[in-house]
Design an enzyme around this catalytic site. Structure first.
Site, short mmCIF file in Angstrom:
data_model
loop_
_atom_site.label_atom_id
_atom_site.label_comp_id
_atom_site.label_asym_id
_atom_site.label_seq_id
_atom_site.Cartn_x
_atom_site.Cartn_y
_atom_site.Cartn_z
N LYS A 190 0.86 -1.19 0.00
CA LYS A 190 0.00 0.00 0.00
C LYS A 190 0.89 1.23 0.00
CE LYS A 190 -1.22 2.63 2.99
NZ LYS A 190 -0.93 3.82 2.16
N GLU B 196 10.61 1.43 10.62
CA GLU B 196 11.64 2.45 10.50
C GLU B 196 10.94 3.79 10.60
OE1 GLU B 196 14.49 1.36 7.44
OE2 GLU B 196 13.57 -0.62 7.43
N CYS C 1 14.35 11.41 6.54
CA CYS C 1 14.44 11.02 7.95
C CYS C 1 15.84 11.32 8.47
CB CYS C 1 14.13 9.54 8.10
SG CYS C 1 15.11 8.53 7.00
N GLU D 251 10.22 16.41 15.11
CA GLU D 251 10.57 16.27 13.69
C GLU D 251 9.69 17.21 12.87
OE1 GLU D 251 9.61 12.62 11.50
OE2 GLU D 251 11.66 12.62 10.72
P1 NAD Z 1 3.36 8.45 7.72
O1 NAD Z 1 3.63 7.76 8.99
O2 NAD Z 1 2.35 9.53 7.70
O3 NAD Z 1 2.88 7.40 6.61
C1 NAD Z 1 3.66 6.27 6.28
C2 NAD Z 1 2.76 5.20 5.70
O4 NAD Z 1 1.87 4.74 6.71
C3 NAD Z 1 1.90 5.68 4.55
O5 NAD Z 1 1.83 4.66 3.57
C4 NAD Z 1 0.54 5.87 5.22
O6 NAD Z 1 -0.53 5.74 4.33
C5 NAD Z 1 0.54 4.74 6.22
N1 NAD Z 1 -0.37 4.92 7.36
C6 NAD Z 1 -0.85 6.07 7.88
N2 NAD Z 1 -1.64 5.81 8.93
C7 NAD Z 1 -1.64 4.46 9.09
C8 NAD Z 1 -2.26 3.59 10.03
N3 NAD Z 1 -3.03 4.05 11.02
N4 NAD Z 1 -2.04 2.27 9.90
C9 NAD Z 1 -1.24 1.78 8.93
N5 NAD Z 1 -0.64 2.56 8.02
C10 NAD Z 1 -0.84 3.90 8.09
O7 NAD Z 1 4.77 8.98 7.18
P2 NAD Z 1 5.09 9.79 5.85
O8 NAD Z 1 4.63 11.20 6.00
O9 NAD Z 1 4.65 9.03 4.66
O10 NAD Z 1 6.69 9.75 5.85
C11 NAD Z 1 7.48 10.64 6.59
C12 NAD Z 1 8.01 9.96 7.84
O11 NAD Z 1 8.76 8.81 7.49
C13 NAD Z 1 8.98 10.84 8.62
O12 NAD Z 1 8.70 10.72 9.99
C14 NAD Z 1 10.34 10.22 8.29
O13 NAD Z 1 11.33 10.46 9.26
C15 NAD Z 1 9.99 8.79 8.19
N6 NAD Z 1 11.00 8.05 7.41
C16 NAD Z 1 11.84 7.20 8.07
C17 NAD Z 1 12.82 6.51 7.39
C18 NAD Z 1 13.76 5.55 8.08
O14 NAD Z 1 14.46 4.82 7.39
N7 NAD Z 1 13.81 5.52 9.39
C19 NAD Z 1 12.94 6.70 6.01
C20 NAD Z 1 12.05 7.56 5.36
C21 NAD Z 1 11.08 8.23 6.08
#
Ligand code: NAD
Length: 520
Positions: free
Chosen positions: A207, A288, A322, A421
């Site tokens: 997804k 992650e 991130c 963040e």
């Molecule tokens: P997000 O948490 O908003 O969304 C990530 C994914 O989770 C999306 O596909 C979203 O649709 C899904 N999602 C949202 N709510 C959900 C739920 N209740 N249950 C299951 N899935 C759900 O994050 P984002 O805005 O897409 O990405 C940015 C974040 O990702 C930042 O915090 C960044 O630091 C982190 N990030 C971390 C790494 C790493 O390697 N540690 C790498 C890239 C990004």
């Protein structure tokens, strides 16, 4: 199987006119296909829904990239079931065969590399160089995990010899994986988590994030074009809190591979730990999450190199990594000298729609919600620190989500902009009175993803090696930009479950070990 040793994919040099032209051509090709409607793909079947949502270009929000199915919990259920059914056969496919799907997908992506990058320029506002690096990383994950699976699949040679029995140690798959990536590495992270799951013998429900479904669809399509059997990789779109949440909860889900925010990661962790009716296993969660990464500069450092590293780490892809340097910890003696350099370099950065050419350094932030959230943090920063540059928006006729690269000075280590963040082009300069103080400030958040130290002092670098508690620590270089296989990536504490994407032990998280001993 004869394979060349893994090497990271080279990045494209856009100063070469031929490369520039090839990228322009790819952009034109992707633009010609914008606005299509995309299906869900469940068990190999294309399912079109009337209820769709648009993915838009954040530089021109009225430009629709594509319309995607607004899936609901019943689609998640159907996809998990299809994946569960496909697992019956896929789990017994030889590792070498599974690896070939990845190697072929990597080769196919390499041939159409700029198309994948162009899609990200338009869908998420990456600069050409950032998009090119994202696609290269995606190719790297597929090449690397294919080789890693062949290496670990039969690990019997690691056992202690026991002449009375013929013993075997095999890493077998887990089952159905819910793969839930973020939008910011729309190709690499999505392809990395998906290919790791598949090559290990698992089946997948993928997804993509709501902001980047087209890039996700292109990756999934590539795998299907390689002949992946129906149901092995299912693709569903819709709100994360509906579709993603259901994927996590389903009793047939065996593991969750998630990359995203701390808030959602923690929710998934809690939900995954709850055993529901009909569930035969304890779900595994590979999470992650976010970062609040710091660069330390001491008074012995090369200040010009440090300032350049700070700019790249803080403002590359608009600070939406991130690993972005959202904190810069400066020794008092060189604080002013570094602050001046950082401000000067920041003011030279170009901001605009990134499809204009490779020289646009920063594009828009991802969407309206991020735009408002980042601006709120800038308002908070006004009271917490001294605005050194930026702080405003860049207005365009097309209402793009452009925010100036912003630097705050004299920020306290416990200020909100130094703790939370922001995920945008905002960084905070913090003073340290000595190196111990700098390390304490750097470690003083709940995250622990990346960090850098600029210093020429050997003892201090050794101290940082021991004490700076982050998963990816770099000396005298930027804190972003990890190469697959070279810099296995992932952080500590609230940055996730301490996994290392692109590292030699990553696939162990997607497998379970089976020991077989046969009396001779
Ligand atoms: P997000 O948490 O908003 O969304 C990530 C994914 O989770 C999306 O596909 C979203 O649709 C899904 N999602 C949202 N709510 C959900 C739920 N209740 N249950 C299951 N899935 C759900 O994050 P984002 O805005 O897409 O990405 C940015 C974040 O990702 C930042 O915090 C960044 O630091 C982190 N990030 C971390 C790494 C790493 O390697 N540690 C790498 C890239 C990004």
């Amino acid at each position: 199987m004869m394979l060349l040793p893994y090497r990271p994919e080279p990045l494209t040099d856009f100063s070469q006119p031929a490369n520039r032209q090839a990228f322009e051509d790819a952009l034109a090709k992707v633009k010609a296909q914008l606005g299509k409607t995309y299906p869900l793909i469940i068990g190999g079947e294309r399912i079109m829904l009337d209820d769709v949502f648009p993915s838009v270009n954040p530089a021109r929000p009225s430009e629709v990239i594509g319309y995607f199915a607004n899936g609901n919990a019943s689609h998640a259920d159907a996809a998990i079931k299809a994946a569960y059914y496909a697992f019956e056969t896929w789990q017994h496919t030889p590792a070498a065969e599974r690896a070939r799907y990845l190697l072929n997908a990597a080769a196919a992506m390499r041939r159409r590399k700029h198309e994948f990058s162009a899609a990200m320029v338009l869908e998420i506002g990456k600069s050409w160089a950032e998009a090119d690096a994202d696609t290269a990383e995606s190719i790297d994950f597929m090449e690397y995990y294919a080789r890693q699976m062949l290496r670990i699949e039969d690990s019997s040679h690691l056992l202690v010899p026991y002449p009375a029995e013929q013993v075997q140690l095999r890493y077998i798959p887990l089952g159905v994986g819910a793969v839930i990536p973020p939008w910011n590495f729309a190709n690499a992270i999505l392809a990395g988590m998906t290919s790791a799951s598949l090559v290990a013998g698992n089946t997948v429900v993928l997804k993509p994030a709501e902001q980047s479904p087209m890039t996700g669809y292109m990756v999934a399509e590539l795998f299907w074009e390689m002949g992946l059997p129906a149901g092995v990789l299912n693709f569903i779109t819709g709100p994360g809190e509906v579709v993603g949440a259901r994927m996590v909860e389903h009793h047939l889900t065996r593991f969750i591979a998630f990359t995203g925010s701390r808030a959602v990661g923690v929710q998934i962790y809690e939900k995954a730990s709850k055993v529901v009716e009909g569930q035969l296993w304890l779900k595994r969660a590979i999470l992650e999450m976010g970062g609040k990464d710091a660069i330390i500069v001491d008074e012995t450092a090369d200040l010009d190199a440090a300032a350049r590293g700070i700019i790249t780490s803080a403002f590359g892809f608009q600070g939406q990594k991130c690993s972005a340097a959202s904190r810069v910890i400066l020794h008092n003696d060189i604080y002013d000298a570094v602050a001046d350099r950082v401000v000067k370099l920041t003011e030279q950065l170009t901001v605009g729609a990134t499809d204009a050419g490779p020289d646009v350094y920063m594009g828009p932030v991802i969407d309206e919600e991020a735009y408002h959230k980042i601006r709120e943090y800038i308002t908070i920063g006004m009271s917490e620190g001294k605005l050194l540059t930026g702080g405003g928006i860049i207005e365009t006729n097309e209402n793009g989500y452009f925010i100036q690269p912003t630097v705050f000075g004299d920020v306290a280590p416990n200020a909100r902009i130094a703790q939370e963040e922001i995920f945008g082009p905002v960084t905070a300069l913090i003073r340290a009175h000595d190196f111990d103080d700098a390390i304490a400030i750097a470690n003083g958040t709940e995250y622990g993803l990346t960090g850098s130290v600029y210093s020429k002092n050997r003892a201090r670098l050794e101290q940082a090696r021991r004490e700076f508690h982050v998963g990816n620590l770099y000396f005298n270089r930027k804190c972003t930009g990890a190469f697959v296989g070279v810099h296995p990536f992932g952080g500590f504490n609230m940055s996730g479950t301490d996994s290392k994407a692109g590292g030699p032990d990553y696939l162990l998280l997607f497998t379970q070990a089976k020991l077989i001993g046969e009396v001779l």
